[in-house]
Design an enzyme around this catalytic site. Structure first.
Site, PDB file in Angstrom:
ATOM      1  N   GLY A 128       1.029  -1.021   0.041  1.00  0.00           N
ATOM      2  CA  GLY A 128       0.017   0.062  -0.480  1.00  0.00           C
ATOM      3  C   GLY A 128       0.496   1.546   0.538  1.00  0.00           C
ATOM      4  O   GLY A 128       1.628   1.419  -0.854  1.00  0.00           O
ATOM      5  N   ARG A 265     -33.137  26.374  11.388  1.00  0.00           N
ATOM      6  CA  ARG A 265     -33.684  25.230  12.751  1.00  0.00           C
ATOM      7  C   ARG A 265     -34.070  26.049  13.453  1.00  0.00           C
ATOM      8  O   ARG A 265     -32.634  27.697  14.553  1.00  0.00           O
ATOM      9  CB  ARG A 265     -32.293  24.897  12.888  1.00  0.00           C
ATOM     10  CG  ARG A 265     -32.654  23.735  13.754  1.00  0.00           C
ATOM     11  CD  ARG A 265     -33.956  22.939  13.961  1.00  0.00           C
ATOM     12  NE  ARG A 265     -33.751  22.169  15.463  1.00  0.00           N
ATOM     13  CZ  ARG A 265     -34.923  21.078  16.021  1.00  0.00           C
ATOM     14  NH1 ARG A 265     -36.263  21.035  14.939  1.00  0.00           N
ATOM     15  NH2 ARG A 265     -35.133  20.983  16.869  1.00  0.00           N
ATOM     16  N   GLU A 360      -4.234   8.469  -2.471  1.00  0.00           N
ATOM     17  CA  GLU A 360      -3.208   8.958  -2.870  1.00  0.00           C
ATOM     18  C   GLU A 360      -2.313   9.777  -1.702  1.00  0.00           C
ATOM     19  O   GLU A 360      -1.429  10.851  -1.615  1.00  0.00           O
ATOM     20  CB  GLU A 360      -3.941  10.474  -3.714  1.00  0.00           C
ATOM     21  CG  GLU A 360      -3.501  11.157  -4.405  1.00  0.00           C
ATOM     22  CD  GLU A 360      -3.601  10.934  -5.586  1.00  0.00           C
ATOM     23  OE1 GLU A 360      -5.028  10.403  -5.985  1.00  0.00           O
ATOM     24  OE2 GLU A 360      -3.313  11.063  -6.955  1.00  0.00           O
ATOM     25  N   THR A 362      -1.577   8.141   2.279  1.00  0.00           N
ATOM     26  CA  THR A 362      -1.781   8.225   3.748  1.00  0.00           C
ATOM     27  C   THR A 362      -1.801   9.696   3.775  1.00  0.00           C
ATOM     28  O   THR A 362      -0.055  10.172   3.583  1.00  0.00           O
ATOM     29  CB  THR A 362      -1.901   7.605   4.307  1.00  0.00           C
ATOM     30  OG1 THR A 362      -0.426   7.474   5.364  1.00  0.00           O
ATOM     31  CG2 THR A 362      -2.357   6.372   4.546  1.00  0.00           C
TER      32      THR A 362
HETATM   33  C1  LIG Z   1     -11.731   4.106  -2.065  1.00  0.00           C
HETATM   34  C2  LIG Z   1     -10.234   3.952  -2.261  1.00  0.00           C
HETATM   35  C3  LIG Z   1      -9.256   3.417  -3.456  1.00  0.00           C
HETATM   36  C4  LIG Z   1      -8.704   3.520  -3.850  1.00  0.00           C
HETATM   37  N1  LIG Z   1      -7.777   4.197  -5.389  1.00  0.00           N
HETATM   38  C5  LIG Z   1      -6.880   3.416  -5.355  1.00  0.00           C
HETATM   39  C6  LIG Z   1      -6.835   3.089  -7.388  1.00  0.00           C
HETATM   40  O1  LIG Z   1      -7.483   3.982  -7.774  1.00  0.00           O
HETATM   41  N2  LIG Z   1      -5.397   2.856  -7.120  1.00  0.00           N
HETATM   42  C7  LIG Z   1      -3.764   2.197  -6.761  1.00  0.00           C
HETATM   43  O2  LIG Z   1      -3.169   2.095  -6.854  1.00  0.00           O
HETATM   44  N3  LIG Z   1      -4.654   1.862  -5.025  1.00  0.00           N
HETATM   45  C8  LIG Z   1      -6.209   2.625  -4.408  1.00  0.00           C
HETATM   46  N4  LIG Z   1      -6.732   2.540  -3.170  1.00  0.00           N
HETATM   47  C9  LIG Z   1      -5.396   2.039  -2.478  1.00  0.00           C
HETATM   48  C10 LIG Z   1      -4.782   3.612  -1.364  1.00  0.00           C
HETATM   49  O3  LIG Z   1      -4.102   3.973  -2.018  1.00  0.00           O
HETATM   50  C11 LIG Z   1      -4.215   2.496   0.125  1.00  0.00           C
HETATM   51  O4  LIG Z   1      -4.535   2.414   0.468  1.00  0.00           O
HETATM   52  C12 LIG Z   1      -3.183   3.319   0.841  1.00  0.00           C
HETATM   53  O5  LIG Z   1      -2.027   3.940  -0.060  1.00  0.00           O
HETATM   54  C13 LIG Z   1      -2.862   3.100   1.890  1.00  0.00           C
HETATM   55  O6  LIG Z   1      -2.628   1.647   1.742  1.00  0.00           O
HETATM   56  P1  LIG Z   1      -2.637   0.637   2.165  1.00  0.00           P
HETATM   57  O7  LIG Z   1      -4.318   1.677   2.972  1.00  0.00           O
HETATM   58  O8  LIG Z   1      -2.271  -0.678   2.376  1.00  0.00           O
HETATM   59  O9  LIG Z   1      -2.164   1.550   3.710  1.00  0.00           O
HETATM   60  P2  LIG Z   1      -0.920   0.673   4.559  1.00  0.00           P
HETATM   61  O10 LIG Z   1       0.558   1.059   3.871  1.00  0.00           O
HETATM   62  O11 LIG Z   1      -0.719  -0.521   5.563  1.00  0.00           O
HETATM   63  O12 LIG Z   1      -1.160   1.522   5.928  1.00  0.00           O
HETATM   64  C14 LIG Z   1      -1.664   1.406   7.336  1.00  0.00           C
HETATM   65  C15 LIG Z   1      -1.515   2.631   7.643  1.00  0.00           C
HETATM   66  O13 LIG Z   1       0.465   2.779   8.108  1.00  0.00           O
HETATM   67  C16 LIG Z   1       0.897   4.286   8.715  1.00  0.00           C
HETATM   68  N5  LIG Z   1       2.154   4.053   7.547  1.00  0.00           N
HETATM   69  C17 LIG Z   1       2.377   3.060   6.851  1.00  0.00           C
HETATM   70  N6  LIG Z   1       4.168   3.553   6.217  1.00  0.00           N
HETATM   71  C18 LIG Z   1       3.796   4.573   6.885  1.00  0.00           C
HETATM   72  C19 LIG Z   1       4.875   5.092   6.996  1.00  0.00           C
HETATM   73  N7  LIG Z   1       6.422   5.224   6.543  1.00  0.00           N
HETATM   74  N8  LIG Z   1       5.177   6.253   7.931  1.00  0.00           N
HETATM   75  C20 LIG Z   1       4.154   6.712   9.124  1.00  0.00           C
HETATM   76  N9  LIG Z   1       2.920   5.701   9.046  1.00  0.00           N
HETATM   77  C21 LIG Z   1       3.390   4.923   8.249  1.00  0.00           C
HETATM   78  C22 LIG Z   1      -0.363   4.895   7.147  1.00  0.00           C
HETATM   79  O14 LIG Z   1      -0.700   6.158   7.346  1.00  0.00           O
HETATM   80  C23 LIG Z   1      -1.563   3.755   7.147  1.00  0.00           C
HETATM   81  O15 LIG Z   1      -1.809   5.022   8.771  1.00  0.00           O
HETATM   82  C24 LIG Z   1      -7.865   3.309  -2.760  1.00  0.00           C
HETATM   83  C25 LIG Z   1      -8.135   2.717  -1.595  1.00  0.00           C
HETATM   84  C26 LIG Z   1      -8.627   3.122  -1.349  1.00  0.00           C
HETATM   85  C27 LIG Z   1      -9.234   2.451   0.189  1.00  0.00           C
END
Ligand SMILES: Cc1cc2nc3c(=O)[nH]c(=O)nc-3n(C[C@H](O)[C@H](O)[C@H](O)COP(=O)(O)OP(=O)(O)OC[C@H]3O[C@@H](n4cnc5c(N)ncnc54)[C@H](O)[C@@H]3O)c2cc1C
Length: 377
Positions: A128, A265, A360, A362
């Site tokens: 991710g 309201r 885009e 987190t």
């Molecule tokens: C509705 C939706 C639409 C999406 N659309 C797309 C798309 O079109 N194309 C695509 O490729 N992806 C897409 N995504 C994926 C999205 O980009 C990822 O969910 C996002 O990049 C976070 O990755 P993850 O969910 O695996 O979280 P993780 O990377 O597992 O993170 C989990 C937590 O750990 C934190 N964390 C991770 N690494 C660090 C660090 N180095 N320092 C501090 N904190 C950290 C994060 O901030 C988060 O709070 C989509 C996701 C959703 C839910």
């Protein structure tokens, strides 16, 4: 901030479109979780896709500031619709910057006219925030490639005609061994998983894409082999400006709804707008919305000036998204119990805002980017 006349015109056009075509349908689209197909086609006809794509390919040939204005106005109508504009912007920027003439001619006009729908595929089950963990591979076979792997949570996956897929072309070379491929979703071996049911932005269709020994022609490769990670990063600043603007649109919609509600309201024999606690919440909402808007426009102007806008885009995205989540929560507070009930706009805006802190990159990752810039050198 007074806008140049051309920019004001494009913002006005997007606002009219949002008022007439998007807002009246937003509640239904959210409730039914359905893709806004008619709005999508109308956006293509109205020139609301490809704001920065060259006019020669059917785009508007404008700048990132214009793009941010359009994103804000569309999102004020409904964030899920603005997301479509952001997606087209992302992939047409990639094509314009890195595609061959033939790839640009084949895909940019089709995408900006809404003839084809794209998906941008980076995320995988194990990768991710840390994109370097992707496992999807593309290996040379004959004069083309064979693609193998799976992507998840991909915007538009259930409805996409074409996917832009990040894959490893050299498994030993880390980030320098990744490439982007343009994949026709009708090819044998491409399959789509079921769509996800989400907290917010429920009209956006998000799901999995699977690639099982998909044979790709040589010209499916976008840009240079091994440059995929770099290319993907190169469009993220503009992408983040777009998501930040989308968050501002959510904020603006919440503010307008709250002003109306506060005037209308009545409790204790007077409009709740007479209570200072409500006035202060409205004031903070307006102040923070404007601060977010100015960060977005500053980042867009930096991009347009050709400056390094990475920290500015990260600040805008992080601030606007956090503000959208905090202030849509306050919007529900102003509405009281009714704000918690399905069918009220602020209830949807609260749900729609949350994802802006996650996709885009987190907001934790945005802070990592900002801190890295601060501490460099
Ligand atoms: C509705 C939706 C639409 C999406 N659309 C797309 C798309 O079109 N194309 C695509 O490729 N992806 C897409 N995504 C994926 C999205 O980009 C990822 O969910 C996002 O990049 C976070 O990755 P993850 O969910 O695996 O979280 P993780 O990377 O597992 O993170 C989990 C937590 O750990 C934190 N964390 C991770 N690494 C660090 C660090 N180095 N320092 C501090 N904190 C950290 C994060 O901030 C988060 O709070 C989509 C996701 C959703 C839910």
């Amino acid at each position: 901030m007074k806008l140049p006349i051309e920019h004001q015109q494009v913002a006005d056009m997007a606002r009219r479109f949002a008022n007439e075509r998007i807002r009246p349908q937003a509640e239904r689209l959210d409730r039914e979780e359905c893709f806004a197909g008619d709005i999508y086609r109308a956006m293509g006809e109205s020139g609301l896709f490809g704001i920065t794509a060259p006019e020669a390919h059917g785009g508007a040939g404008m700048d990132a500031l214009a793009y941010s204005l359009v994103m804000e106005e569309l999102s004020r109508g409904y964030a899920s619709v603005a997301d479509q504009c952001g997606l087209v912007e992302l992939v047409t920027t990639l094509l314009h910057a890195h595609g061959t003439g033939a790839q640009q001619r084949q895909w940019i006009p089709a995408l900006v006219s809404a003839g084809k729908r794209a998906a941008y595929c980076i995320t995988e089950a194990g990768a991710g925030s840390d994109v370097s963990g992707i496992q999807t591979t593309a290996t040379r076979s004959g004069d083309g490639w064979t693609l193998q792997g799976s992507k998840l949570w991909i915007h538009n996956a259930p409805v996409a005609d074409v996917a832009f897929v990040l894959a490893r072309t050299d498994v030993q070379a880390g980030k320098r061994g990744m490439s982007i491929f343009i994949v026709d979703c009708a090819l044998p071996g491409v399959s789509k998983g079921p769509r996800e049911h989400k907290l917010g932005q429920r009209s956006s269709q998000v799901g999995e894409l699977h690639f099982e020994n998909v044979r790709l022609p040589a010209d499916a490769l976008l840009g240079a082999e091994g440059r995929g990670f770099h290319m993907m990063m190169s469009v993220l600043d503009k992408g983040r400006v777009g998501i930040a603007a989308l968050a501002v649109g959510i904020l603006q919609a919440a503010l307008e709804a709250c002003i109306e509600q506060a005037r209308m309201r009545r409790q204790f024999g007077q409009a709740i707008a007479e209570f200072q606690s409500i006035q202060f919440m409205l004031a903070d909402m307006a102040k923070d919305t404007q601060a977010a808007r100015l960060l977005v426009r500053a980042a867009a102007c930096q991009l347009d000036a050709g400056e390094d806008a990475t920290a500015a885009a990260a600040m805008a995205k992080c601030f606007a998204a956090d503000t959208a989540v905090a202030q849509t929560s306050n919007a529900i507070q102003i509405f009281g119990g009714s704000g918690y009930i399905r069918g009220y706009e602020v209830e949807r805006l609260y749900r729609d805002a949350k994802i802006t802190q996650i996709y885009e990159g987190t907001n934790q990752i945005q802070r990592v980017i900002i801190a890295r810039k601060l501490l460099k050198g």
